[in-house]
Write a protein that holds these residues in place. Structure first.
Motif, PDB file in Angstrom:
ATOM      1  N   MET A 172       0.832  -1.199   0.000  1.00 15.03           N
ATOM      2  CA  MET A 172       0.000   0.000   0.000  1.00 15.03           C
ATOM      3  C   MET A 172       0.864   1.246   0.000  1.00 15.03           C
ATOM      4  N   PRO A 173       0.302   2.359  -0.491  1.00 11.45           N
ATOM      5  CA  PRO A 173       1.033   3.628  -0.387  1.00 11.45           C
ATOM      6  C   PRO A 173       1.014   4.140   1.039  1.00 11.45           C
ATOM      7  N   VAL A 174       2.113   4.705   1.464  1.00 16.46           N
ATOM      8  CA  VAL A 174       2.227   5.302   2.801  1.00 16.46           C
ATOM      9  C   VAL A 174       2.958   6.634   2.656  1.00 16.46           C
ATOM     10  N   ASP A 175       2.784   7.507   3.645  1.00 17.37           N
ATOM     11  CA  ASP A 175       3.473   8.798   3.576  1.00 17.37           C
ATOM     12  C   ASP A 175       4.982   8.615   3.663  1.00 17.37           C
ATOM     13  N   TRP A 176       5.432   7.894   4.705  1.00 14.44           N
ATOM     14  CA  TRP A 176       6.874   7.664   4.824  1.00 14.44           C
ATOM     15  C   TRP A 176       7.167   6.351   5.521  1.00 14.44           C
ATOM     16  N   LEU A 177       8.378   5.857   5.260  1.00 10.62           N
ATOM     17  CA  LEU A 177       8.829   4.573   5.777  1.00 10.62           C
ATOM     18  C   LEU A 177      10.067   4.755   6.642  1.00 10.62           C
ATOM     19  N   LEU A 178      10.166   3.948   7.677  1.00 12.23           N
ATOM     20  CA  LEU A 178      11.350   3.965   8.526  1.00 12.23           C
ATOM     21  C   LEU A 178      12.591   3.679   7.682  1.00 12.23           C
ATOM     22  N   GLY A 179      13.646   4.459   7.885  1.00 15.97           N
ATOM     23  CA  GLY A 179      14.824   4.367   7.036  1.00 15.97           C
ATOM     24  C   GLY A 179      15.726   3.176   7.281  1.00 15.97           C
ATOM     25  N   ALA A 180      15.321   2.227   8.115  1.00 18.00           N
ATOM     26  CA  ALA A 180      16.176   1.067   8.400  1.00 18.00           C
ATOM     27  C   ALA A 180      16.429   0.219   7.172  1.00 18.00           C
ATOM     28  N   SER A 181      15.471   0.205   6.237  1.00 17.82           N
ATOM     29  CA  SER A 181      15.615  -0.597   5.027  1.00 17.82           C
ATOM     30  C   SER A 181      14.750   0.017   3.941  1.00 17.82           C
ATOM     31  N   LEU A 182      15.386   0.659   2.970  1.00 15.11           N
ATOM     32  CA  LEU A 182      14.665   1.341   1.892  1.00 15.11           C
ATOM     33  C   LEU A 182      15.262   0.934   0.557  1.00 15.11           C
ATOM     34  N   CYS A 183      14.408   0.579  -0.390  1.00 13.12           N
ATOM     35  CA  CYS A 183      14.856   0.140  -1.700  1.00 13.12           C
ATOM     36  C   CYS A 183      14.290   1.061  -2.772  1.00 13.12           C
ATOM     37  N   MET A 184      15.107   1.379  -3.769  1.00 16.23           N
ATOM     38  CA  MET A 184      14.701   2.303  -4.831  1.00 16.23           C
ATOM     39  C   MET A 184      15.594   2.111  -6.048  1.00 16.23           C
ATOM     40  N   ARG A 185      15.155   2.643  -7.172  1.00 14.31           N
ATOM     41  CA  ARG A 185      16.029   2.699  -8.340  1.00 14.31           C
ATOM     42  C   ARG A 185      17.084   3.775  -8.100  1.00 14.31           C
ATOM     43  N   LYS A 186      18.301   3.494  -8.516  1.00 13.62           N
ATOM     44  CA  LYS A 186      19.360   4.473  -8.316  1.00 13.62           C
ATOM     45  C   LYS A 186      19.049   5.774  -9.049  1.00 13.62           C
ATOM     46  N   ARG A 187      18.515   5.678 -10.257  1.00 14.08           N
ATOM     47  CA  ARG A 187      18.248   6.894 -11.042  1.00 14.08           C
ATOM     48  C   ARG A 187      17.180   7.748 -10.375  1.00 14.08           C
ATOM     49  N   ASP A 188      16.195   7.117  -9.726  1.00 15.28           N
ATOM     50  CA  ASP A 188      15.160   7.886  -9.030  1.00 15.28           C
ATOM     51  C   ASP A 188      15.742   8.608  -7.825  1.00 15.28           C
ATOM     52  N   PHE A 189      16.604   7.911  -7.101  1.00 17.27           N
ATOM     53  CA  PHE A 189      17.246   8.523  -5.930  1.00 17.27           C
ATOM     54  C   PHE A 189      18.048   9.755  -6.345  1.00 17.27           C
ATOM     55  N   GLU A 190      18.761   9.636  -7.450  1.00 16.11           N
ATOM     56  CA  GLU A 190      19.555  10.757  -7.937  1.00 16.11           C
ATOM     57  C   GLU A 190      18.667  11.890  -8.438  1.00 16.11           C
ATOM     58  N   GLU A 191      17.547  11.548  -9.072  1.00 20.48           N
ATOM     59  CA  GLU A 191      16.665  12.573  -9.627  1.00 20.48           C
ATOM     60  C   GLU A 191      15.960  13.392  -8.553  1.00 20.48           C
TER      61      GLU A 191
END
Length: 268
Positions: A168-187
């Motif tokens: 489900m969509p959530v406002d924010w997630l605890l930063g202990a474990s976060l996964c993303m595309r590298k290009r999105d993180f950079e953008e």
């Protein structure tokens, strides 16, 4: 390279060693690299890793430069198409990495995902939230949490009204474990390095939402988290603890940056 696993160490060499070992031996079809970024290089972690895990890429920050800056440095040196930002106190479970990567592949509108976190006893740990309002820290850390208004406010903040059995969509997630595309993180501009510790995960999730990329909780992926709230209050005297001061400072920075008006990306 499918995924780069970035672990930031600060005076947690034992946990970091175990975390590296678990990710090293994790059975996954994904090609992976492990990058350890060290905010306390004087404690000898580099030698330990060289002896036991020579495949791990080690980056010294030369001292404690904060969590955001260390994570960003890890990403700059990463070669994976995907990034996992992991605390040293995380133990991955089988299938967790590929589940999150596949979820991102199947949902191009989603930019950042987090797994279901478990306590060592197997119970589910709170890891997703709605964005805080200015009174949220007050309700969380004072006797006002016991009032009717405080209980109602915190029920909303902790999303107690939402079932957590499905992604489900959530406002924010605890930063202990976060996964993303590298290009999105950079953008989205990577982590805001003005957040030395605390609120960097909240700010990152808000940046993803504002960039048009959703943040989703994915409970089909699971990891164990040895969570310990260092900033948890023990009474009025705790205000003078350094970690509490840092937490309050980050909170103030967050509201200065984003304003105090309420923001509900998941309600639209």
């Amino acid at each position: 390279m499918d995924i780069s696993i970035i672990i930031v160490n600060f005076r947690s060499e034992g946990l970091t060693r175990e975390c590296v070992k678990e990710f090293t031996h994790l059975d996954t079809p994904l090609s992976k690299e492990i990058i350890v970024v060290d905010n306390s290089p004087e404690r000898g972690l580099q030698t330990l890793l060289q002896e036991r895990f020579p495949h791990v890429r080690y980056i010294s920050m030369g001292g404690n430069k904060g969590l955001s800056k260390a994570n960003n440095e890890g990403v700059r040196n990463a070669t994976g198409n995907h990034i996992l930002l992991s605390n040293p106190d995380i133990t991955p479970r089988a299938g967790s990495l590929e589940t999150m990567v596949q979820y991102l592949n199947d949902h191009p509108e989603v930019g950042l995902v987090g797994p279901q976190l478990h306590n060592p006893d197997g119970s589910v740990q709170q890891s997703y939230y709605r964005f805080a309002r200015p009174l949220t820290p007050v309700y969380r850390r004072t006797i006002l949490s016991r009032t009717w208004m405080g209980k109602r406010h915190l029920q909303y903040y902790f999303m107690r009204d939402v079932q957590q059995k499905e992604s489900m969509p959530v406002d924010w997630l605890l930063g202990a474990s976060l996964c993303m595309r590298k290009r999105d993180f950079e953008e989205v501009g990577m982590m805001d390095e003005s957040f030395f510790l605390y609120f960097e995960d909240v700010d990152l999730c808000r940046s993803f939402w504002k960039s048009g990329k959703a943040v989703h909780y994915v409970p089909d992926a699971t990891m164990v988290h040895l969570y310990h709230r260092q900033s948890a209050g023990q009474g009025a005297a705790d205000v003078f603890k350094n970690v509490t001061r840092v937490h309050i400072t980050s909170c103030v920075k967050y509201f200065i940056k984003h304003g105090v008006s309420h923001y509900e990306p998941t309600s639209s």
